[in-house]
Structure formats: C-alpha cells, structure tokens
Design a protein around this motif. Sequence first.
Motif, short mmCIF file in Angstrom:
data_model
loop_
_atom_site.label_atom_id
_atom_site.label_comp_id
_atom_site.label_asym_id
_atom_site.label_seq_id
_atom_site.Cartn_x
_atom_site.Cartn_y
_atom_site.Cartn_z
N GLN A 1 0.79 -1.23 0.00
CA GLN A 1 0.00 0.00 0.00
C GLN A 1 0.82 1.28 0.00
N GLY A 2 2.16 1.17 0.05
CA GLY A 2 3.01 2.35 0.18
C GLY A 2 3.03 3.24 -1.06
N ASP A 3 3.34 4.50 -0.84
CA ASP A 3 3.40 5.50 -1.91
C ASP A 3 4.75 5.40 -2.63
N VAL A 4 4.74 4.80 -3.82
CA VAL A 4 6.00 4.56 -4.54
C VAL A 4 6.59 5.84 -5.13
N SER A 5 5.88 6.96 -5.03
CA SER A 5 6.46 8.22 -5.49
C SER A 5 7.52 8.73 -4.51
N LYS A 6 7.54 8.15 -3.32
CA LYS A 6 8.53 8.51 -2.32
C LYS A 6 9.70 7.52 -2.43
N LYS A 7 10.89 8.05 -2.66
CA LYS A 7 12.05 7.22 -2.96
C LYS A 7 12.35 6.19 -1.88
N GLU A 8 12.28 6.60 -0.62
CA GLU A 8 12.59 5.66 0.47
C GLU A 8 11.64 4.47 0.45
N ILE A 9 10.36 4.74 0.22
CA ILE A 9 9.38 3.66 0.18
C ILE A 9 9.62 2.78 -1.04
N ALA A 10 9.83 3.40 -2.19
CA ALA A 10 10.06 2.64 -3.42
C ALA A 10 11.30 1.76 -3.31
N ASP A 11 12.37 2.32 -2.74
CA ASP A 11 13.61 1.55 -2.59
C ASP A 11 13.42 0.36 -1.67
N ASN A 12 12.66 0.55 -0.60
CA ASN A 12 12.44 -0.54 0.34
C ASN A 12 11.49 -1.60 -0.21
N ILE A 13 10.54 -1.17 -1.02
CA ILE A 13 9.67 -2.14 -1.71
C ILE A 13 10.51 -3.01 -2.63
N ASN A 14 11.41 -2.39 -3.38
CA ASN A 14 12.28 -3.16 -4.27
C ASN A 14 13.16 -4.13 -3.48
N LYS A 15 13.68 -3.67 -2.35
CA LYS A 15 14.50 -4.54 -1.50
C LYS A 15 13.68 -5.72 -1.00
N ALA A 16 12.45 -5.46 -0.60
CA ALA A 16 11.58 -6.52 -0.09
C ALA A 16 11.26 -7.54 -1.17
N LEU A 17 10.90 -7.07 -2.35
CA LEU A 17 10.53 -7.99 -3.43
C LEU A 17 11.74 -8.75 -3.95
N ASP A 18 12.89 -8.10 -4.03
CA ASP A 18 14.11 -8.80 -4.44
C ASP A 18 14.43 -9.92 -3.44
N GLY A 19 14.27 -9.62 -2.16
CA GLY A 19 14.51 -10.63 -1.13
C GLY A 19 13.53 -11.78 -1.23
N ALA A 20 12.28 -11.46 -1.57
CA ALA A 20 11.27 -12.49 -1.71
C ALA A 20 11.56 -13.41 -2.88
N ILE A 21 11.98 -12.83 -4.01
CA ILE A 21 12.32 -13.62 -5.19
C ILE A 21 13.50 -14.54 -4.88
N ALA A 22 14.49 -14.02 -4.18
CA ALA A 22 15.64 -14.84 -3.82
C ALA A 22 15.24 -15.99 -2.90
N PHE A 23 14.38 -15.70 -1.94
CA PHE A 23 13.92 -16.73 -0.99
C PHE A 23 13.12 -17.81 -1.72
N LEU A 24 12.22 -17.38 -2.62
CA LEU A 24 11.44 -18.36 -3.38
C LEU A 24 12.36 -19.22 -4.24
N GLY A 25 13.38 -18.59 -4.80
CA GLY A 25 14.33 -19.32 -5.63
C GLY A 25 15.04 -20.44 -4.88
N LYS A 26 15.27 -20.23 -3.59
CA LYS A 26 15.95 -21.22 -2.77
C LYS A 26 15.02 -22.31 -2.24
N ASN A 27 13.73 -21.99 -2.14
CA ASN A 27 12.82 -22.91 -1.45
C ASN A 27 11.69 -23.47 -2.30
N VAL A 28 11.51 -22.93 -3.51
CA VAL A 28 10.45 -23.41 -4.40
C VAL A 28 11.11 -23.88 -5.70
N SER A 29 10.82 -25.10 -6.12
CA SER A 29 11.47 -25.63 -7.32
C SER A 29 10.53 -26.56 -8.07
N MET A 30 10.67 -26.56 -9.39
CA MET A 30 9.86 -27.43 -10.22
C MET A 30 10.37 -28.88 -10.13
#
Length: 221
Positions: A192-221
């Motif tokens: 729900q954060g306001d991505v027009s604010k750099k701090e929020i946008a940067d942290n959203i990207n950090k969160a999603l990058d971390g999520a993708i990395a975690f899924l990559g390690k724990n979810v596999s075909m």
Amino acid sequence: EIGEAKKGAVIVIADIFGVASGRHKGICDELAEKGYYVIMPDLYHGDKCEFADLGTEKLPAFLKKWKTEAWQPDMDIVYKHLEEKKLAPKSIGMMGFCWGCWAIWHESARVGEKFAAGVNFHPSIAIEGVFGRKIDDLADKVKNPMLMCPCKGEPAEVLENGSGHKIMLKKDFGKACEFISFLDMQHGFVSQGDVSKKEIADNINKALDGAIAFLGKNVSM
C-alpha cells in the motif's frame, strides 16, 4: 491468475483492503515476469476494509467474520486447481501481506504439505489475539520455511530473534527461515506504500528482491 510456471507457482494472499487495492496486482505481474504462475484468490468474496475503518469497531468485526473456517475451503479449491495443473507442493510458494501472512501461518499449520514456503510482508500474526490465542502457539504449529519481513510496530514475537523465530529455529526447516526487517517503514508499505517517495520505493524493491531470492531457494519445479 497470470503467468507460466517456469519456476513454480505463487499463491498471493492480499491484505484486508482487498485484491484490487494497492499494488497487489502489480506484484502478481512482477512475479509472473520472474517465471511464476501466480494466483490470488479473493478470500473475502468481495468484502474488504477501508482505511477509515482502522481504529474503529469495524476492523475487529471484519477479522472475526473472516475467521479460518470462512476462507480455508477456498484455499482447498486453490490447491486442487494447482494439483490439476500438475504442480507439485515443492513447486508452490505463498506470499502474504498483513492479514495474508496470518492466513499463510494457519495454512502452514493446517496443510503445510501442500506448499513449500511462505513470504510474509508486514505480518499481522497478532490477529491471533482477536480470537484469544497466542502468536507463539501458532508458530509452534508452522511446518514450512518462512521469510519474515516485519516493519514498524510489529509485536516482538514476529521480529528476528523473537520468540516466534526461536520456536521455528528448533524445527527441521529452521535454518531455512529468513528475515529482512524494515523497522523504520510503516506497516503495509509493500502493498500500500506511496512509490512516489524514494525511500518507500527503494524498500519495496528490496523486499521484493529478497522475496524472489527466498522463493528461488525454497520453491522448485
């Protein structure tokens, strides 16, 4: 639903503001672009909270209405759908926002064998208190590795090295659990954060990058 299961599938569970609110659909698009088949069930059947409901009697009423028994049958339909698509549990991850994290923990306790791991953004596991239950008791029943991304105001139990974390560390999957803490960010910022604010946008990207990395390690075909 969107995407092809090149890397697996992700069940996305929205916050109390509903599947059409905030960045939920955009995040589903991002996951699909990363190679995941994404499904986001509307577990509230069109119901939702408004921001004006926070701090009023409407919020606990909503939470009590959507107790586990009210939405878990819909999750069983999701699992059946993924099974029909020939997607094994090891290829299925979950991603939740606020209330959605509470749902993931309950699903892990109930049917942890149906999926591989869960991503939890601003986890509202304190909803257990609405039903007179304790966070740590639910943590003790969790059966899957979890990425926890707590932010400002989260209870101690869901913080890194908190009691919930220590309970999970004792489990056979404990070392696979990870934390990315955002203790300076407001609750709900990823969806729900306001991505027009750099701090929020940067942290959203950090969160999603971390999520993708975690899924990559724990979810596999």
